[in-house]
Design a protein around this motif. Sequence first.
Motif, PDB file in Angstrom:
ATOM      1  N   UNK A   1     -14.933 -19.744 -61.255  1.00  0.00           N
ATOM      2  CA  UNK A   1     -14.283 -18.330 -61.370  1.00  0.00           C
ATOM      3  C   UNK A   1     -14.828 -17.594 -62.567  1.00  0.00           C
ATOM      4  N   UNK A   2     -14.974 -18.390 -63.781  1.00  0.00           N
ATOM      5  CA  UNK A   2     -15.081 -17.670 -65.002  1.00  0.00           C
ATOM      6  C   UNK A   2     -16.564 -17.572 -65.279  1.00  0.00           C
ATOM      7  N   UNK A   3     -17.357 -18.629 -64.772  1.00  0.00           N
ATOM      8  CA  UNK A   3     -18.956 -18.485 -65.307  1.00  0.00           C
ATOM      9  C   UNK A   3     -19.677 -17.996 -64.032  1.00  0.00           C
ATOM     10  N   UNK A   4     -19.490 -18.569 -62.972  1.00  0.00           N
ATOM     11  CA  UNK A   4     -20.438 -18.545 -61.739  1.00  0.00           C
ATOM     12  C   UNK A   4     -20.187 -17.071 -61.237  1.00  0.00           C
ATOM     13  N   UNK A   5     -18.973 -16.569 -60.916  1.00  0.00           N
ATOM     14  CA  UNK A   5     -18.670 -15.290 -60.424  1.00  0.00           C
ATOM     15  C   UNK A   5     -18.958 -14.277 -61.421  1.00  0.00           C
ATOM     16  N   UNK A   6     -19.107 -14.229 -62.741  1.00  0.00           N
ATOM     17  CA  UNK A   6     -19.419 -13.569 -63.653  1.00  0.00           C
ATOM     18  C   UNK A   6     -21.146 -13.262 -63.681  1.00  0.00           C
ATOM     19  N   UNK A   7     -21.808 -14.184 -63.196  1.00  0.00           N
ATOM     20  CA  UNK A   7     -23.251 -13.752 -62.941  1.00  0.00           C
ATOM     21  C   UNK A   7     -23.896 -13.620 -61.459  1.00  0.00           C
ATOM     22  N   UNK A   8     -23.068 -13.931 -60.662  1.00  0.00           N
ATOM     23  CA  UNK A   8     -23.596 -13.960 -59.119  1.00  0.00           C
ATOM     24  C   UNK A   8     -22.813 -12.907 -58.054  1.00  0.00           C
ATOM     25  N   UNK A   9     -23.422 -11.873 -57.764  1.00  0.00           N
ATOM     26  CA  UNK A   9     -22.867 -10.783 -57.166  1.00  0.00           C
ATOM     27  C   UNK A   9     -22.667 -11.363 -55.723  1.00  0.00           C
ATOM     28  N   UNK A  10     -23.452 -11.922 -55.125  1.00  0.00           N
ATOM     29  CA  UNK A  10     -23.126 -12.466 -53.827  1.00  0.00           C
ATOM     30  C   UNK A  10     -21.908 -13.430 -53.721  1.00  0.00           C
ATOM     31  N   UNK A  11     -21.826 -14.393 -54.560  1.00  0.00           N
ATOM     32  CA  UNK A  11     -20.682 -15.082 -54.724  1.00  0.00           C
ATOM     33  C   UNK A  11     -19.348 -14.355 -55.055  1.00  0.00           C
ATOM     34  N   UNK A  12     -19.313 -13.312 -55.943  1.00  0.00           N
ATOM     35  CA  UNK A  12     -18.263 -12.428 -56.327  1.00  0.00           C
ATOM     36  C   UNK A  12     -17.988 -11.781 -55.277  1.00  0.00           C
ATOM     37  N   UNK A  13     -18.610 -11.362 -54.225  1.00  0.00           N
ATOM     38  CA  UNK A  13     -18.519 -10.455 -53.043  1.00  0.00           C
ATOM     39  C   UNK A  13     -17.858 -11.473 -51.980  1.00  0.00           C
ATOM     40  N   UNK A  14     -18.223 -12.642 -51.936  1.00  0.00           N
ATOM     41  CA  UNK A  14     -17.840 -13.541 -51.041  1.00  0.00           C
ATOM     42  C   UNK A  14     -16.399 -14.058 -51.253  1.00  0.00           C
ATOM     43  N   UNK A  15     -16.164 -14.303 -52.726  1.00  0.00           N
ATOM     44  CA  UNK A  15     -14.722 -14.673 -53.122  1.00  0.00           C
ATOM     45  C   UNK A  15     -13.868 -13.679 -52.601  1.00  0.00           C
ATOM     46  N   UNK A  16     -14.098 -12.257 -53.291  1.00  0.00           N
ATOM     47  CA  UNK A  16     -13.119 -11.286 -52.673  1.00  0.00           C
ATOM     48  C   UNK A  16     -13.028 -11.143 -51.344  1.00  0.00           C
ATOM     49  N   UNK A  17     -14.019 -11.192 -50.732  1.00  0.00           N
ATOM     50  CA  UNK A  17     -13.899 -10.998 -49.166  1.00  0.00           C
ATOM     51  C   UNK A  17     -13.038 -12.319 -48.450  1.00  0.00           C
ATOM     52  N   UNK A  18     -13.192 -13.296 -48.960  1.00  0.00           N
ATOM     53  CA  UNK A  18     -12.166 -14.534 -48.618  1.00  0.00           C
ATOM     54  C   UNK A  18     -11.059 -14.274 -48.838  1.00  0.00           C
ATOM     55  N   UNK A  19     -10.759 -13.992 -50.005  1.00  0.00           N
ATOM     56  CA  UNK A  19      -9.214 -13.631 -50.407  1.00  0.00           C
ATOM     57  C   UNK A  19      -8.743 -12.636 -49.601  1.00  0.00           C
ATOM     58  N   UNK A  20      -9.259 -11.582 -49.292  1.00  0.00           N
ATOM     59  CA  UNK A  20      -8.948 -10.371 -48.285  1.00  0.00           C
ATOM     60  C   UNK A  20      -8.609 -11.023 -47.000  1.00  0.00           C
ATOM     61  N   UNK A  21      -9.483 -11.640 -46.425  1.00  0.00           N
ATOM     62  CA  UNK A  21      -9.375 -12.170 -45.109  1.00  0.00           C
ATOM     63  C   UNK A  21      -8.082 -13.095 -45.121  1.00  0.00           C
ATOM     64  N   UNK A  22      -8.151 -14.000 -46.014  1.00  0.00           N
ATOM     65  CA  UNK A  22      -6.883 -14.749 -46.053  1.00  0.00           C
ATOM     66  C   UNK A  22      -5.537 -13.884 -46.532  1.00  0.00           C
ATOM     67  N   UNK A  23      -5.600 -13.146 -47.112  1.00  0.00           N
ATOM     68  CA  UNK A  23      -4.314 -12.182 -47.140  1.00  0.00           C
ATOM     69  C   UNK A  23      -3.843 -11.484 -45.900  1.00  0.00           C
ATOM     70  N   UNK A  24      -5.147 -10.909 -45.064  1.00  0.00           N
ATOM     71  CA  UNK A  24      -4.815 -10.234 -44.097  1.00  0.00           C
ATOM     72  C   UNK A  24      -4.116 -11.142 -42.859  1.00  0.00           C
TER      73      UNK A  24
END
Length: 83
Positions: A32-55
Amino acid sequence: MKQDCSNKRECLEMLQLILDGEATAEQKEHFLKEHLEECMPCYKNYHLEVAIRQLLKTKCCHEAPQQLVDDIKTKVIQNLSRS
């Protein structure tokens, strides 16, 4: 920020571990603190997965059926493989 992830499958697996509460504190911290700061696809996937789970939580009265969760995960993995 990187526009492509060279470890898509491993990152998706780590993402699932984190969101399921199964990752160690060190794994979570690094991802969360290192990889997501450097990797746009993983950043997007993380937020997509959080949104799906919340939905799913807001639309389902109870826990989402495991088959639905598995189907969604399979489709996300398939889409990542095509990227």
